[in-house]
Design an enzyme around this catalytic site. Structure first.
Site, PDB file in Angstrom:
ATOM      1  N   GLY A 186     -53.899  14.185  24.892  1.00  0.00           N
ATOM      2  CA  GLY A 186     -55.219  14.474  25.428  1.00  0.00           C
ATOM      3  C   GLY A 186     -56.020  13.191  25.571  1.00  0.00           C
ATOM      4  O   GLY A 186     -57.196  13.215  25.915  1.00  0.00           O
ATOM      5  N   ASP A 215     -47.243   8.844  19.558  1.00  0.00           N
ATOM      6  CA  ASP A 215     -48.081   8.961  18.370  1.00  0.00           C
ATOM      7  C   ASP A 215     -48.269   7.559  17.828  1.00  0.00           C
ATOM      8  O   ASP A 215     -47.300   6.820  17.612  1.00  0.00           O
ATOM      9  CB  ASP A 215     -47.479   9.882  17.311  1.00  0.00           C
ATOM     10  CG  ASP A 215     -48.576  10.342  16.350  1.00  0.00           C
ATOM     11  OD1 ASP A 215     -49.458  11.104  16.784  1.00  0.00           O
ATOM     12  OD2 ASP A 215     -48.593   9.895  15.181  1.00  0.00           O
ATOM     13  N   SER A 216     -49.517   7.197  17.642  1.00  0.00           N
ATOM     14  CA  SER A 216     -49.801   5.802  17.308  1.00  0.00           C
ATOM     15  C   SER A 216     -50.960   5.709  16.332  1.00  0.00           C
ATOM     16  O   SER A 216     -51.618   6.695  16.034  1.00  0.00           O
ATOM     17  CB  SER A 216     -50.090   5.014  18.594  1.00  0.00           C
ATOM     18  OG  SER A 216     -50.957   5.742  19.446  1.00  0.00           O
ATOM     19  N   PHE A 257     -58.944   0.176  24.111  1.00  0.00           N
ATOM     20  CA  PHE A 257     -59.681   1.322  23.568  1.00  0.00           C
ATOM     21  C   PHE A 257     -59.568   1.297  22.045  1.00  0.00           C
ATOM     22  O   PHE A 257     -58.965   0.390  21.474  1.00  0.00           O
ATOM     23  CB  PHE A 257     -59.164   2.646  24.152  1.00  0.00           C
ATOM     24  CG  PHE A 257     -57.754   3.023  23.743  1.00  0.00           C
ATOM     25  CD1 PHE A 257     -56.657   2.465  24.374  1.00  0.00           C
ATOM     26  CD2 PHE A 257     -57.527   3.930  22.718  1.00  0.00           C
ATOM     27  CE1 PHE A 257     -55.353   2.809  24.006  1.00  0.00           C
ATOM     28  CE2 PHE A 257     -56.233   4.293  22.341  1.00  0.00           C
ATOM     29  CZ  PHE A 257     -55.141   3.724  22.981  1.00  0.00           C
ATOM     30  N   GLY A 258     -60.134   2.311  21.429  1.00  0.00           N
ATOM     31  CA  GLY A 258     -59.963   2.509  19.991  1.00  0.00           C
ATOM     32  C   GLY A 258     -60.394   1.298  19.170  1.00  0.00           C
ATOM     33  O   GLY A 258     -61.494   0.762  19.331  1.00  0.00           O
ATOM     34  N   TYR A 259     -59.497   0.852  18.298  1.00  0.00           N
ATOM     35  CA  TYR A 259     -59.814  -0.219  17.360  1.00  0.00           C
ATOM     36  C   TYR A 259     -59.671  -1.620  17.982  1.00  0.00           C
ATOM     37  O   TYR A 259     -59.845  -2.623  17.291  1.00  0.00           O
ATOM     38  CB  TYR A 259     -58.906  -0.101  16.119  1.00  0.00           C
ATOM     39  CG  TYR A 259     -59.111   1.178  15.335  1.00  0.00           C
ATOM     40  CD1 TYR A 259     -60.072   1.254  14.330  1.00  0.00           C
ATOM     41  CD2 TYR A 259     -58.369   2.334  15.609  1.00  0.00           C
ATOM     42  CE1 TYR A 259     -60.285   2.434  13.616  1.00  0.00           C
ATOM     43  CE2 TYR A 259     -58.574   3.520  14.900  1.00  0.00           C
ATOM     44  CZ  TYR A 259     -59.528   3.557  13.913  1.00  0.00           C
ATOM     45  OH  TYR A 259     -59.744   4.722  13.204  1.00  0.00           O
ATOM     46  N   LYS A 282     -52.297  -7.111  27.327  1.00  0.00           N
ATOM     47  CA  LYS A 282     -52.122  -6.147  26.226  1.00  0.00           C
ATOM     48  C   LYS A 282     -50.794  -5.409  26.379  1.00  0.00           C
ATOM     49  O   LYS A 282     -50.018  -5.300  25.429  1.00  0.00           O
ATOM     50  CB  LYS A 282     -53.297  -5.150  26.170  1.00  0.00           C
ATOM     51  CG  LYS A 282     -53.095  -4.134  25.034  1.00  0.00           C
ATOM     52  CD  LYS A 282     -54.207  -3.106  24.895  1.00  0.00           C
ATOM     53  CE  LYS A 282     -53.802  -2.075  23.813  1.00  0.00           C
ATOM     54  NZ  LYS A 282     -54.707  -0.949  23.696  1.00  0.00           N
ATOM     55  N   HIS A 296     -47.795  -2.476  20.910  1.00  0.00           N
ATOM     56  CA  HIS A 296     -46.874  -1.465  20.369  1.00  0.00           C
ATOM     57  C   HIS A 296     -46.439  -0.502  21.469  1.00  0.00           C
ATOM     58  O   HIS A 296     -45.267  -0.207  21.635  1.00  0.00           O
ATOM     59  CB  HIS A 296     -47.581  -0.737  19.217  1.00  0.00           C
ATOM     60  CG  HIS A 296     -48.976  -0.255  19.547  1.00  0.00           C
ATOM     61  ND1 HIS A 296     -49.890  -1.000  20.260  1.00  0.00           N
ATOM     62  CD2 HIS A 296     -49.608   0.927  19.301  1.00  0.00           C
ATOM     63  CE1 HIS A 296     -51.011  -0.318  20.415  1.00  0.00           C
ATOM     64  NE2 HIS A 296     -50.865   0.860  19.847  1.00  0.00           N
ATOM     65  N   ARG A 297     -47.416  -0.045  22.254  1.00  0.00           N
ATOM     66  CA  ARG A 297     -47.109   0.922  23.331  1.00  0.00           C
ATOM     67  C   ARG A 297     -46.281   0.254  24.430  1.00  0.00           C
ATOM     68  O   ARG A 297     -45.353   0.839  24.974  1.00  0.00           O
ATOM     69  CB  ARG A 297     -48.441   1.467  23.886  1.00  0.00           C
ATOM     70  CG  ARG A 297     -48.334   2.530  24.962  1.00  0.00           C
ATOM     71  CD  ARG A 297     -49.656   3.252  25.160  1.00  0.00           C
ATOM     72  NE  ARG A 297     -50.093   3.893  23.930  1.00  0.00           N
ATOM     73  CZ  ARG A 297     -51.078   3.424  23.150  1.00  0.00           C
ATOM     74  NH1 ARG A 297     -51.779   2.370  23.505  1.00  0.00           N
ATOM     75  NH2 ARG A 297     -51.380   4.033  22.022  1.00  0.00           N
TER      76      ARG A 297
HETATM   77  P1  ITT Z   1     -53.059  12.589  21.252  1.00  0.00           P
HETATM   78  O1  ITT Z   1     -52.648  13.026  19.842  1.00  0.00           O
HETATM   79  O2  ITT Z   1     -53.572  13.717  22.077  1.00  0.00           O
HETATM   80  O3  ITT Z   1     -51.984  11.783  21.913  1.00  0.00           O
HETATM   81  P2  ITT Z   1     -54.851  10.807  19.848  1.00  0.00           P
HETATM   82  O4  ITT Z   1     -55.771   9.722  20.310  1.00  0.00           O
HETATM   83  O5  ITT Z   1     -55.381  11.761  18.799  1.00  0.00           O
HETATM   84  O6  ITT Z   1     -54.339  11.598  21.135  1.00  0.00           O
HETATM   85  P3  ITT Z   1     -52.899   9.821  17.979  1.00  0.00           P
HETATM   86  O7  ITT Z   1     -52.932  10.990  17.063  1.00  0.00           O
HETATM   87  O8  ITT Z   1     -51.579   9.191  18.297  1.00  0.00           O
HETATM   88  O9  ITT Z   1     -53.514  10.159  19.388  1.00  0.00           O
HETATM   89  O10 ITT Z   1     -53.878   8.729  17.387  1.00  0.00           O
HETATM   90  C1  ITT Z   1     -53.911   7.473  17.972  1.00  0.00           C
HETATM   91  C2  ITT Z   1     -55.144   6.728  17.487  1.00  0.00           C
HETATM   92  O11 ITT Z   1     -54.745   5.423  17.020  1.00  0.00           O
HETATM   93  C3  ITT Z   1     -56.088   6.466  18.648  1.00  0.00           C
HETATM   94  O12 ITT Z   1     -57.007   7.546  18.799  1.00  0.00           O
HETATM   95  C4  ITT Z   1     -56.741   5.172  18.229  1.00  0.00           C
HETATM   96  O13 ITT Z   1     -57.735   5.421  17.265  1.00  0.00           O
HETATM   97  C5  ITT Z   1     -55.585   4.435  17.549  1.00  0.00           C
HETATM   98  N1  ITT Z   1     -54.816   3.660  18.531  1.00  0.00           N
HETATM   99  C6  ITT Z   1     -53.551   3.897  18.975  1.00  0.00           C
HETATM  100  N2  ITT Z   1     -53.176   2.993  19.898  1.00  0.00           N
HETATM  101  C7  ITT Z   1     -54.227   2.175  20.045  1.00  0.00           C
HETATM  102  C8  ITT Z   1     -54.452   1.051  20.869  1.00  0.00           C
HETATM  103  O14 ITT Z   1     -53.556   0.628  21.749  1.00  0.00           O
HETATM  104  N3  ITT Z   1     -55.630   0.442  20.768  1.00  0.00           N
HETATM  105  C9  ITT Z   1     -56.570   0.865  19.903  1.00  0.00           C
HETATM  106  N4  ITT Z   1     -56.446   1.936  19.100  1.00  0.00           N
HETATM  107  C10 ITT Z   1     -55.271   2.590  19.166  1.00  0.00           C
END
Ligand code: ITT
Length: 219
Positions: free
Chosen positions: A8, A67-68, A174-176, A197, A202-203
């Site tokens: 999502g 899953d990350s 995004f994210g962190y 990036k 990792h991705r």
């Molecule tokens: P889905 O489960 O629907 O795929 P999600 O965002 O909840 O969406 P995850 O459970 O895999 O997915 O959690 C991944 C989280 O880890 C993501 O929301 C970020 O907080 C962090 N994350 C993963 N990859 C990242 C990236 O490339 N850069 C920054 N933060 C990342």
């Protein structure tokens, strides 16, 4: 080929589409599919498999799941699989009511929690091995092609957590990403271009390996 991405998270979709430009990446919401499986695993791999299988059982087409999360060595690898739900030291696995806090607050909590751990000392061995502020992202990617037919790649992306939120930088990713510093680039992950990036993340690394499998299977 159409590949369904079991997520999502639109940021994951954007990065996967950049990484696999020859394929059309679709996420459940693109097709009005309700998708919110319980991520009950205790590893990245288990949760990735749960998501991949759940979507495959709906679309019966090739699915990739990601899953990350971010793993901080001084915190014993936390928040790890709980990264998207992490809400500070009192709610490391997420709030009981399931609500998420804004990313900016997650970033502040994580930096402060690491600072506290460093101040207290007695860190896990990995923090001494890699540096007291070391962290890595992990990505477990499952390519699910049919019942009992799947391929897995799991990769990491190493960095260090900045010391204070005032040092956050960049608006890419995004994210962190704004709080993860890469000493060899003298930049945060959020200051990298999308291509930079994807080339080291990792991705990006997990996708590069999965792409070889996709190409070799000619699917
Ligand atoms: P889905 O489960 O629907 O795929 P999600 O965002 O909840 O969406 P995850 O459970 O895999 O997915 O959690 C991944 C989280 O880890 C993501 O929301 C970020 O907080 C962090 N994350 C993963 N990859 C990242 C990236 O490339 N850069 C920054 N933060 C990342």
């Amino acid at each position: 080929m159409k590949i369904y991405l079991a997520t999502g998270n639109k940021n994951k979709k954007r990065e996967m589409q950049q990484l696999l430009p020859e394929h059309e990446i679709l996420i459940p919401s693109d097709e009005g599919i309700y998708f919110d499986p319980d991520e009950t695993g205790i590893t990245f791999y288990e949760n990735s498999l749960i998501k991949a299988k759940a979507l495959y059982d709906i679309v019966h087409k090739p699915v990739i799941a990601d899953d990350s999360g971010i793993c901080v060595d001084a915190l014993g690898g936390a928040p790890g699989i709980y990264s998207s739900r992490y809400a500070g030291p009192d709610f490391m696995k997420g709030k009981p009511d399931g609500t998420k806090i804004p990313q900016e607050e997650q970033n502040v909590f994580l930096i402060n929690q690491l600072n506290e751990a460093v101040k207290k000392g007695q860190l896990p061995e990995a923090a001494y091995l890699h540096g007291k502020r070391s962290c890595h992202y992990t990505c477990a990617m499952v390519l699910y092609l049919g019942t009992d037919r799947l391929y897995v790649c799991q990769e990491t992306f190493e960095g260090t957590l900045i010391e204070d939120i005032s040092k956050k930088a960049g608006d890419g990713g995004f994210g962190y990403d704004p709080i993860v510093f890469l000493p060899e680039f003298n930049k945060t992950v959020a200051q990298l271009s999308a291509d930079e990036k994807n080339g080291i993340s990792h991705r990006g690394k997990a996708t590069k390996q999965l792409k070889k499998i996709i190409d070799s299977l000619n699917i």
